[in-house]
Design a protein around this motif. Structure first.
Motif, PDB file in Angstrom:
ATOM      1  N   TYR A 240       0.840  -1.198   0.000  1.00  0.00           N
ATOM      2  CA  TYR A 240       0.000   0.000   0.000  1.00  0.00           C
ATOM      3  C   TYR A 240       0.873   1.246   0.000  1.00  0.00           C
ATOM      4  N   ILE A 241       0.772   2.041  -1.054  1.00  0.00           N
ATOM      5  CA  ILE A 241       1.511   3.308  -1.151  1.00  0.00           C
ATOM      6  C   ILE A 241       0.462   4.410  -1.267  1.00  0.00           C
ATOM      7  N   PRO A 242       0.255   5.169  -0.186  1.00  0.00           N
ATOM      8  CA  PRO A 242      -0.868   6.110  -0.197  1.00  0.00           C
ATOM      9  C   PRO A 242      -0.674   7.291  -1.133  1.00  0.00           C
ATOM     10  N   ASP A 243       0.570   7.663  -1.409  1.00  0.00           N
ATOM     11  CA  ASP A 243       0.801   8.853  -2.223  1.00  0.00           C
ATOM     12  C   ASP A 243       0.961   8.455  -3.692  1.00  0.00           C
ATOM     13  N   ALA A 245       2.140  10.092  -6.279  1.00  0.00           N
ATOM     14  CA  ALA A 245       3.432  10.428  -6.893  1.00  0.00           C
ATOM     15  C   ALA A 245       4.484   9.389  -6.513  1.00  0.00           C
ATOM     16  N   THR A 246       4.441   8.918  -5.276  1.00  0.00           N
ATOM     17  CA  THR A 246       5.383   7.897  -4.834  1.00  0.00           C
ATOM     18  C   THR A 246       5.110   6.575  -5.552  1.00  0.00           C
ATOM     19  N   ALA A 249       6.425   6.855  -9.051  1.00  0.00           N
ATOM     20  CA  ALA A 249       7.890   6.775  -9.093  1.00  0.00           C
ATOM     21  C   ALA A 249       8.358   5.340  -8.816  1.00  0.00           C
ATOM     22  N   ALA A 250       7.685   4.663  -7.883  1.00  0.00           N
ATOM     23  CA  ALA A 250       8.061   3.279  -7.545  1.00  0.00           C
ATOM     24  C   ALA A 250       7.850   2.355  -8.743  1.00  0.00           C
TER      25      ALA A 250
ATOM     26  N   PHE B 149      10.120  14.745  -2.756  1.00  0.00           N
ATOM     27  CA  PHE B 149       9.976  14.370  -4.168  1.00  0.00           C
ATOM     28  C   PHE B 149      11.192  14.795  -4.987  1.00  0.00           C
ATOM     29  N   VAL B 152      13.847  12.252  -4.347  1.00  0.00           N
ATOM     30  CA  VAL B 152      13.480  10.999  -5.028  1.00  0.00           C
ATOM     31  C   VAL B 152      13.799  11.112  -6.512  1.00  0.00           C
ATOM     32  N   ILE B 157      15.169   8.265  -9.200  1.00  0.00           N
ATOM     33  CA  ILE B 157      14.716   8.106 -10.591  1.00  0.00           C
ATOM     34  C   ILE B 157      15.835   8.429 -11.574  1.00  0.00           C
ATOM     35  N   VAL B 164      13.074   4.432  -4.145  1.00  0.00           N
ATOM     36  CA  VAL B 164      12.053   5.483  -4.100  1.00  0.00           C
ATOM     37  C   VAL B 164      11.333   5.461  -2.768  1.00  0.00           C
ATOM     38  N   GLN B 165      11.032   4.299  -2.299  1.00  0.00           N
ATOM     39  CA  GLN B 165      10.133   4.183  -1.149  1.00  0.00           C
ATOM     40  C   GLN B 165      10.385   2.895  -0.391  1.00  0.00           C
ATOM     41  N   SER B 259       4.531   9.317   4.546  1.00  0.00           N
ATOM     42  CA  SER B 259       3.604   9.168   3.405  1.00  0.00           C
ATOM     43  C   SER B 259       4.350   9.269   2.088  1.00  0.00           C
ATOM     44  N   VAL B 260       5.256  10.254   1.989  1.00  0.00           N
ATOM     45  CA  VAL B 260       5.982  10.462   0.733  1.00  0.00           C
ATOM     46  C   VAL B 260       6.851   9.242   0.411  1.00  0.00           C
ATOM     47  N   PHE B 261       7.476   8.660   1.417  1.00  0.00           N
ATOM     48  CA  PHE B 261       8.394   7.539   1.176  1.00  0.00           C
ATOM     49  C   PHE B 261       7.761   6.178   1.498  1.00  0.00           C
ATOM     50  N   ALA B 262       6.456   6.167   1.712  1.00  0.00           N
ATOM     51  CA  ALA B 262       5.723   4.918   2.009  1.00  0.00           C
ATOM     52  C   ALA B 262       6.417   4.109   3.104  1.00  0.00           C
ATOM     53  N   ARG B 268       1.843   7.376   9.818  1.00  0.00           N
ATOM     54  CA  ARG B 268       0.853   6.898   8.840  1.00  0.00           C
ATOM     55  C   ARG B 268      -0.238   6.087   9.507  1.00  0.00           C
TER      56      ARG B 268
END
Lengths: 527, 313
Positions: A240-243, A245-246, A249-250, B149, B152, B157, B164-165, B259-262, B268
């Motif tokens: 689960y990746i809530p964002d 944009a992330t 990118a992933a 971002f 990242v 990228i 990324v995460q 959240s940005v990096f999961a 969270r």
């Protein structure tokens, strides 16, 4: 030469389109490996009978199996069932399970398990309740066979047992199916193609499934939820990746393999990436709904609701909400367009703001602000709320746009009271095709008053027609009934459709065998 | 020292009680109903009522509060309304990532910011001072999600050198652990680096004007020794305060970074639980985080006493 009926043509076209469009499907697929999927939501509830949430439905398809299943052309096919019989008057049915069906705890699937599972599902699901109300007796005949004796005709026995969306009649062990339907089952033991790895489950982060080596797929080619459920990967993880944009990118960086729902503003970027495929798995998509509150003024008056109908222009909504015409279409059919069995344009009006203004005036609208619920964290509900607010102003209404989060909206829309007591006039939502395509499952056309879906329209004629529809065994007559319901819907306006749209999935090019269906199915995929 | 610690720990109990009751009250007064969310989109009003009764949400608020406080007193934080998993297990799953992220972020902040602050003070008015202060102001001004971002895009990228995460625990190997944490930790640390650098600079500048510093120079001590052994030690109290406050803020600030990096951390978990009105989880997390805050304050007070024995509580 046998004449081709319109329905057969549509079904055939859909099948052909599915076959041709299913580019990622190949015959020689690699075995083993890990498939990493970004699901559309976090899995927090495991019991697919306890909730109607789509993420839990998709989880159910991983772990459980079904007696019947809908294929990509919307036809019901046997899945766990090997053979079945129906008496000439269609009141007595018997179902025999195929060989080799086994639960994840090693126990064989028995007729007793099926009967208990259908009963639990029938206590929660709307179509299930209708079926159960028609059943006089349902009991095992032997270990692999059970019988259903109907007290009155029910034309959708197979369609109900093969219902593809929430709630899906998944088969559980009888000991789990004995759980009160208002409580969650305590274990995830199914007989589906994947086992749930309970110890590795981290709500808000990760769900792990392992290939069920004991699963015996059917011989037929996979199609929708029907056919062979072949598992090529050893392990499948929902991450689960809530964002968004992330997640994007992933996917680009190869840290995940498949992103279930790509937001439409991210699709153009991913489409340009040569290592990725952007693919619509649910070709019929979803229907957007504008739902007025039938219990409170002004929309307790038919003319005010008709004003909404004449006010709304699907293209305006779709341009604003979806933007890219590749992913939407206007559709006059209450039961959706695109090879659906009850597609029809009867009764559909065109936008006429002058007429809408006149109808609102005739309804006795007193100028009080119309409360439009606006869940700002949900793009498919927030954007149409803003369009509606703008259009309402154009037809002379005062508007109060109540901004809130989605959870607050869900709670508030259950309030039947007047505006001074936290009530509401309009909210927006959307529903996937599988929950709209027949009068039996379309929640928004129901007219059961205070027992109806939020908005609570009352229409006894529609309720009678829906009951006739489920009892009617003749498809031609079912179609007539569906058209009658559509005509009434365009007169009484239980809701307004703001259009039809699809949301694509994105995956890496090494992912092969993704199936097209209205629910996300993750078998048949190799990496 | 020990009586101080014992007294502070005892004082924690009523503080936690007030926190617990406040959180419970605020949460249950917030609009939203978990029964509606659980029941799903096509549930009827009757379905929702049944679920509400099953969850005990139809009982009077005081009765619900009493039941919850009684179970907390027994060390039981309850179970998630949705997953049915114990809140302690959910928190246990999330403590590791948040602790690792905040610890690394603070390590980066302190290791870089204190020397930068001292340097800026030492070279007050020079180009170095100005450069460090420009960096500080930029650190304050950049939104965490934007910086995240940006990092990242550059390192994951374009360069493809960092992930990324996601999060890998230490058991997956120190290299994997650090690879996954470095970008979020740098992102999170920047604002605190700026804060600590500015605070250190101001504090050291104040001390450098004191008579005893002039005396130390007059004695012929080396500038480095004056700066590190005399000025920095005396200037460290406000810096320690800001580090303590920074730690507390980091736990809250980690929400966006997670959240940005999961990263599956406490931030969270809290946001997800609030969005879904998962009352037991929110209550449990806030209680635990409050406990951490109280503990951090205690640690800061103890460090004060160690750094300046004149301080009495």
């Amino acid at each position: 030469m046998t004449p081709i009926t319109r329905r057969a043509f549509l079904a055939g076209s859909a099948a052909a389109a599915t076959t041709l469009a299913a580019g990622p499907y190949v015959h020689a697929q690699k075995k083993g490996g890990l498939l990493r999927v970004v699901p559309h939501a976090d899995l927090k509830v495991l019991d697919p009978i306890w909730t109607t949430g789509y993420i839990t439905r998709n989880h159910g398809y991983m772990v459980f199996d079904t007696l019947f299943a809908m294929d990509a052309t919307l036809k019901v096919q046997p899945q766990m069932v090997d053979r079945w019989t129906a008496s000439p008057n269609k009141l007595k049915w018997t179902f025999t399970l195929r060989d080799g069906l086994k639960f994840h705890d090693g126990q064989p699937v028995t007729a007793e398990d099926c009967v208990a599972s259908i009963k639990r599902w029938g206590a929660r699901d709307a179509l299930g309740r209708l079926l159960m109300a028609s059943i006089g007796k349902m009991a095992p005949v032997d270990r692999k066979t059970f019988a259903i004796d109907l007290e009155q005709p029910f034309g959708l026995v197979l369609e109900a047992l093969g219902k593809p969306s929430s709630n899906v009649p998944f088969i559980m062990p009888a000991r789990l199916a004995a759980t009160d339907p208002n409580e969650q089952v305590k274990e995830m033991v199914g007989s589906g193609p994947y086992r749930f790895a309970a110890a590795e489950w981290q709500p808000g982060n990760k769900v792990v499934y392992l290939a069920n080596a004991d699963y015996v797929p059917r011989k037929e080619a996979p199609s929708g939820a029907a056919g062979a459920k072949r598992v090529f990967v050893d392990r499948l993880e929902w991450r689960y990746i809530p964002d968004a944009a992330t997640a994007s990118a992933a996917l680009e960086a190869g840290e995940v393999d498949l992103w279930e729902n790509v937001p439409l503003d991210f699709a153009p970027r991913l489409e340009k990436n040569p290592g990725l495929v952007v693919f619509v798995t649910d070709t019929r998509g979803s229907q957007g709904w504008l739902r007025p509150n039938h219990l409170q003024p002004p929309f307790n008056n038919k003319k005010a609701r008709q004003a909404l109908l004449h006010m709304a222009d699907q293209k305006t909504y779709l341009d604003t909400v979806i933007g890219n015409a590749k992913y939407y279409k206007t559709c006059p059919a209450i039961f959706m367009c695109g090879g659906t069995p009850y597609e029809s344009a009867v009764g559909a009006p065109k936008q006429d703001l002058e007429k809408a203004r006149q109808l609102l005036k005739e309804s006795g609208y007193d100028g009080r602000p119309i409360v439009v619920l606006d869940p700002t964290d949900s793009p498919y509900a927030h954007a149409p709320a803003l369009v509606t607010a703008d259009l309402l102003k154009k037809i002379g209404a005062a508007v109060d746009v109540a901004a809130m989060d989605w959870s607050t909206m869900l709670a508030r829309r259950a309030n039947k009271g007047p505006m001074g007591q936290g009530g509401w006039n309009i909210f927006h939502t959307w529903s996937t095709s599988l929950d709209v395509i027949t009068p039996a499952v379309h929640a928004a056309v129901g007219g059961a008053g205070e027992k109806a879906w939020f908005g609570w329209p009352t229409n006894e004629t529609v309720e009678k027609l829906r009951a006739d529809f489920v009892r009617q065994p003749d498809p031609a007559k079912q179609k007539q009934i569906a058209e009658q319901i559509q005509l009434i819907a365009y007169d009484e306006v239980p809701y307004v459709s703001w259009g039809q749209f699809v949301v694509p999935s994105g995956f890496r090019k090494n992912v092969q065998g993704v199936l097209q269906f209205g629910a996300t199915l993750l078998w048949n995929i190799s990496v | 020292m020990l009586p101080l610690i014992a007294r502070r720990i005892l004082a924690t109990i009523p503080v936690m009680g007030v926190v617990a009751l406040t959180v419970f009250g605020l949460l249950h007064l917030t609009p939203g109903d978990p029964a509606v969310i659980i029941a799903g989109d096509y549930a009827t009003t009757q379905d929702i009522e049944r679920i509400r009764a099953r969850l005990g949400l139809d009982r009077p608020l005081l009765a619900q509060a009493g039941l919850w406080l009684a179970s907390v007193a027994r060390g039981d934080l309850g179970v998630s309304i949705y997953s049915g998993l114990p809140v302690t297990r959910l928190i246990g799953q999330r403590v590791g990532p948040t602790a690792a992220l905040t610890a690394l972020a603070m390590l980066i902040s302190v290791t870089l910011a204190v020397p930068l602050g001292v340097l800026a003070a030492w070279r007050q008015g020079s180009w170095l001072d100005r450069a460090i202060m420009i960096f500080s102001v930029s650190g304050f001004s950049m939104p965490v999600f934007w910086l995240g971002f940006l990092l990242v895009w550059v390192f994951a990228i374009q360069a493809g050198v960092l992930p990324v995460q996601g999060y890998q625990p230490l058991e997956a190997g120190p290299w994997q652990f650090l690879r996954h944490l470095v970008l979020p930790a740098v992102t999170l640390s920047l604002v605190y680096m700026a804060l600590i650098a500015r605070m250190t600079r101001a504090s050291v500048l104040g001390v450098l004007r004191e008579d005893y510093i002039r005396t130390a120079f007059a004695k012929g001590l080396a500038p480095r020794r004056v700066l590190l052994a005399h000025a920095l030690k005396a200037a460290s109290l406000p810096v320690v305060t800001i580090i303590g406050v920074g730690f507390a803020l980091l736990i809250g600030g980690a929400v966006v970074t997670e959240s940005v990096f999961a990263i599956p951390g406490l931030g969270r978990l809290t946001v997800d639980a609030i969005v879904r009105r998962d009352y037991p989880v929110v209550q449990g997390v806030v209680l635990v985080v409050s406990g951490v805050y109280v503990l951090l304050n205690l640690v800061i007070d103890v460090v004060y006493v160690v750094l300046d024995p004149r301080i009495r509580y």
